[in-house]
Design an enzyme around this catalytic site. Sequence first.
Site, PDB file in Angstrom:
ATOM      1  N   ASN A  32     109.227  28.580  78.855  1.00  0.00           N
ATOM      2  CA  ASN A  32     109.362  29.385  80.088  1.00  0.00           C
ATOM      3  C   ASN A  32     108.029  29.996  80.516  1.00  0.00           C
ATOM      4  O   ASN A  32     107.966  30.746  81.492  1.00  0.00           O
ATOM      5  CB  ASN A  32     110.448  30.461  79.937  1.00  0.00           C
ATOM      6  CG  ASN A  32     110.104  31.507  78.893  1.00  0.00           C
ATOM      7  OD1 ASN A  32     108.976  31.562  78.387  1.00  0.00           O
ATOM      8  ND2 ASN A  32     111.064  32.354  78.565  1.00  0.00           N
ATOM      9  N   THR A 116     109.457  32.404  59.384  1.00  0.00           N
ATOM     10  CA  THR A 116     108.336  33.299  59.076  1.00  0.00           C
ATOM     11  C   THR A 116     108.478  33.917  57.690  1.00  0.00           C
ATOM     12  O   THR A 116     109.605  34.096  57.202  1.00  0.00           O
ATOM     13  CB  THR A 116     108.301  34.446  60.113  1.00  0.00           C
ATOM     14  OG1 THR A 116     107.420  35.458  59.654  1.00  0.00           O
ATOM     15  CG2 THR A 116     109.661  35.089  60.301  1.00  0.00           C
ATOM     16  N   TYR A 140     112.067  41.420  64.079  1.00  0.00           N
ATOM     17  CA  TYR A 140     111.526  40.055  64.194  1.00  0.00           C
ATOM     18  C   TYR A 140     111.987  39.206  63.001  1.00  0.00           C
ATOM     19  O   TYR A 140     112.598  38.146  63.161  1.00  0.00           O
ATOM     20  CB  TYR A 140     109.993  40.110  64.278  1.00  0.00           C
ATOM     21  CG  TYR A 140     109.334  38.775  64.130  1.00  0.00           C
ATOM     22  CD1 TYR A 140     109.555  37.760  65.057  1.00  0.00           C
ATOM     23  CD2 TYR A 140     108.485  38.507  63.048  1.00  0.00           C
ATOM     24  CE1 TYR A 140     108.954  36.517  64.913  1.00  0.00           C
ATOM     25  CE2 TYR A 140     107.878  37.271  62.905  1.00  0.00           C
ATOM     26  CZ  TYR A 140     108.117  36.278  63.832  1.00  0.00           C
ATOM     27  OH  TYR A 140     107.531  35.054  63.675  1.00  0.00           O
ATOM     28  N   PHE A 168     103.085  31.769  56.794  1.00  0.00           N
ATOM     29  CA  PHE A 168     102.347  32.981  56.474  1.00  0.00           C
ATOM     30  C   PHE A 168     101.427  33.246  57.681  1.00  0.00           C
ATOM     31  O   PHE A 168     101.926  33.252  58.799  1.00  0.00           O
ATOM     32  CB  PHE A 168     101.707  32.855  55.083  1.00  0.00           C
ATOM     33  CG  PHE A 168     102.787  33.072  54.023  1.00  0.00           C
ATOM     34  CD1 PHE A 168     103.836  32.163  53.878  1.00  0.00           C
ATOM     35  CD2 PHE A 168     102.821  34.219  53.261  1.00  0.00           C
ATOM     36  CE1 PHE A 168     104.890  32.392  52.981  1.00  0.00           C
ATOM     37  CE2 PHE A 168     103.853  34.449  52.354  1.00  0.00           C
ATOM     38  CZ  PHE A 168     104.879  33.546  52.211  1.00  0.00           C
ATOM     39  N   ILE A 206      90.043  48.406  60.934  1.00  0.00           N
ATOM     40  CA  ILE A 206      90.569  47.926  59.649  1.00  0.00           C
ATOM     41  C   ILE A 206      91.780  48.799  59.314  1.00  0.00           C
ATOM     42  O   ILE A 206      91.638  49.983  59.001  1.00  0.00           O
ATOM     43  CB  ILE A 206      89.493  48.013  58.554  1.00  0.00           C
ATOM     44  CG1 ILE A 206      88.278  47.173  58.974  1.00  0.00           C
ATOM     45  CG2 ILE A 206      90.049  47.556  57.218  1.00  0.00           C
ATOM     46  CD1 ILE A 206      87.125  47.223  57.992  1.00  0.00           C
TER      47      ILE A 206
HETATM   48  N1  UDP Z   1      94.639  43.823  60.817  1.00  0.00           N
HETATM   49  C1  UDP Z   1      93.633  44.765  60.916  1.00  0.00           C
HETATM   50  N2  UDP Z   1      93.166  45.078  62.169  1.00  0.00           N
HETATM   51  C2  UDP Z   1      93.654  44.496  63.303  1.00  0.00           C
HETATM   52  C3  UDP Z   1      94.670  43.516  63.183  1.00  0.00           C
HETATM   53  C4  UDP Z   1      95.140  43.211  61.919  1.00  0.00           C
HETATM   54  O1  UDP Z   1      93.158  45.335  59.926  1.00  0.00           O
HETATM   55  O2  UDP Z   1      93.209  44.845  64.419  1.00  0.00           O
HETATM   56  C5  UDP Z   1      95.148  43.486  59.477  1.00  0.00           C
HETATM   57  C6  UDP Z   1      96.655  43.698  59.350  1.00  0.00           C
HETATM   58  O3  UDP Z   1      96.927  45.022  58.987  1.00  0.00           O
HETATM   59  C7  UDP Z   1      97.004  42.660  58.298  1.00  0.00           C
HETATM   60  C8  UDP Z   1      96.018  41.525  58.533  1.00  0.00           C
HETATM   61  O4  UDP Z   1      94.948  42.102  59.295  1.00  0.00           O
HETATM   62  O5  UDP Z   1      96.774  43.183  57.003  1.00  0.00           O
HETATM   63  C9  UDP Z   1      96.594  40.383  59.328  1.00  0.00           C
HETATM   64  O6  UDP Z   1      97.210  40.920  60.500  1.00  0.00           O
HETATM   65  P1  UDP Z   1      97.614  40.022  61.741  1.00  0.00           P
HETATM   66  O7  UDP Z   1      98.066  40.963  62.825  1.00  0.00           O
HETATM   67  O8  UDP Z   1      96.499  39.083  62.065  1.00  0.00           O
HETATM   68  O9  UDP Z   1      98.810  39.137  61.231  1.00  0.00           O
HETATM   69  P2  UDP Z   1     100.233  39.589  60.596  1.00  0.00           P
HETATM   70  O10 UDP Z   1      99.963  39.698  59.104  1.00  0.00           O
HETATM   71  O11 UDP Z   1     100.645  40.855  61.222  1.00  0.00           O
HETATM   72  O12 UDP Z   1     101.132  38.448  60.932  1.00  0.00           O
END
Ligand code: UDP
Length: 333
Positions: A32, A116, A140, A168, A206
Site C-alpha cells: 500500500n 521477529t 509488535y 534478529f 547511545i
Molecule cells: N540504538 C542506539 N541509538 C539509536 C538507535 C538504536 O543506541 O539511536 C541501540 C538500541 O538501543 C539497540 C541497538 O542500537 O540496542 C539496535 O537498535 P535498532 O533500533 O537498530 O534495532 P532494534 O534492536 O530495536 O530492532
Amino acid sequence: MSILVTGGAGYVGSHTCKALAAAGLEPVTYDNLSTGHRWAVRWGPLVVGDLADRALLRKTIREHNVEAVVHFAASSLVGESVKDPAKYFRNNLVNTLSLLETMVETDVNRLVFSSTCAVYGAPLTETLDESHPRSPVNPYGESKLAIESACRWFGEAYGLRWLALRYFNAAGADPDGQIGEAHACETHLIPLTLEAVINPASKISIFGTDYPTPDGTAIRDYIHVADLADAHLLAMEKTAEADTGLSVNLGTGQGHSVREVISMVESVTGRPPRQVDAPRRPGDPAKLVAAAERARTYLGWTPQRSELRAIAETAWNWRQKQAHDAHRDAVAV
Ligand code: UDP
C-alpha cells in the site's frame, strides 16, 4: 512461477524480490506504499493495494497465477506499537488474517512469513533458540506471535504450508547499491550513525551505557539484508515440501555492542560519528543473539555477507548514493 510479495516495496521485501528474480521467479509486489517505496520495486510488477482489500488481493492472486506468498507487509516499530497497539493488531494480525483467508479461498497454500525475535521477550538464556519461551513485551512482538499461531492452526485445518522466519537485526544494503534502507522516520542504529557522520546537525544517541555487557552498551545480532533475502528464497522453495509448519531464527549467532557498531562505522567511513550517551530505551534488553542452528540444518542457510564490516560498508555505499541522488535531483529542479 509468480510469488506474491506483500510489503515488497519495503526494506527486506525489496531485497527479497531481487533474490527471487535472480532465481528465475516473478515477484509480484503487493504494497500500500504507506512505508514502502515505488522506486524499490524493480524486479516485477507492483500492485498498490491494502491487505484489507480482499477483492483486490483475490484478483491479484488469480491474474498472476500466484503459487506462493512471502508476507512482509506489517507495521514494525516497537516503540510505536506500545503507544498505538490498535494499529499493530489491525495492520499485522487482522490484515494477515485477511491474507490467510484469501489464500484458502484461492487455493494458494504456501507461505513464508516475516516474523521477529521480538516474539521471545526478555531473554532467559545467552542465545535464543526457537524453543525459548515466547513472552513478547510489546504489541509488535505479540501481533507477530499471534500470526505464527494462526499459521499453525491454518496448517492443521486447511493444509497451509508455512514457515515463519524470526529475524534478529536486519542491516546493510544491496551489495550492488540498487536498494537499501530508507525509512521516513529512521530509528535504527546503523542509518542513524551514518547520518551522524554526514550531517553536522546530527548525533547518534547511545541508548544505555550501563548494561551488564563488556562495554556497557547493548548487544544485538546484526544480519545482512541480502542474507535475509536468500533465506526467504530457500524458505519459499522449502514450502513445496510437506515438512513445513516451523519457525526459524535468522541471525548470525554473533553479537555486537552499540559501541562496536559505531567504531565500525568510523572505520568504514574514515570519520568519527558525533555521539552522545543517553538513557536506555524502554523495553531494550541487554543482549539479543540468535542460536541459528535450525536455519543451517533445516533451510541449508548460512549468512554470507553478515560480517559487521560488510554490513557497514554496504549501508555506507547506499547512504552516499542517496546523498548523491538527492543532490542531483536538487540541482535538476
Ligand atoms: N540504538 C542506539 N541509538 C539509536 C538507535 C538504536 O543506541 O539511536 C541501540 C538500541 O538501543 C539497540 C541497538 O542500537 O540496542 C539496535 O537498535 P535498532 O533500533 O537498530 O534495532 P532494534 O534492536 O530495536 O530492532
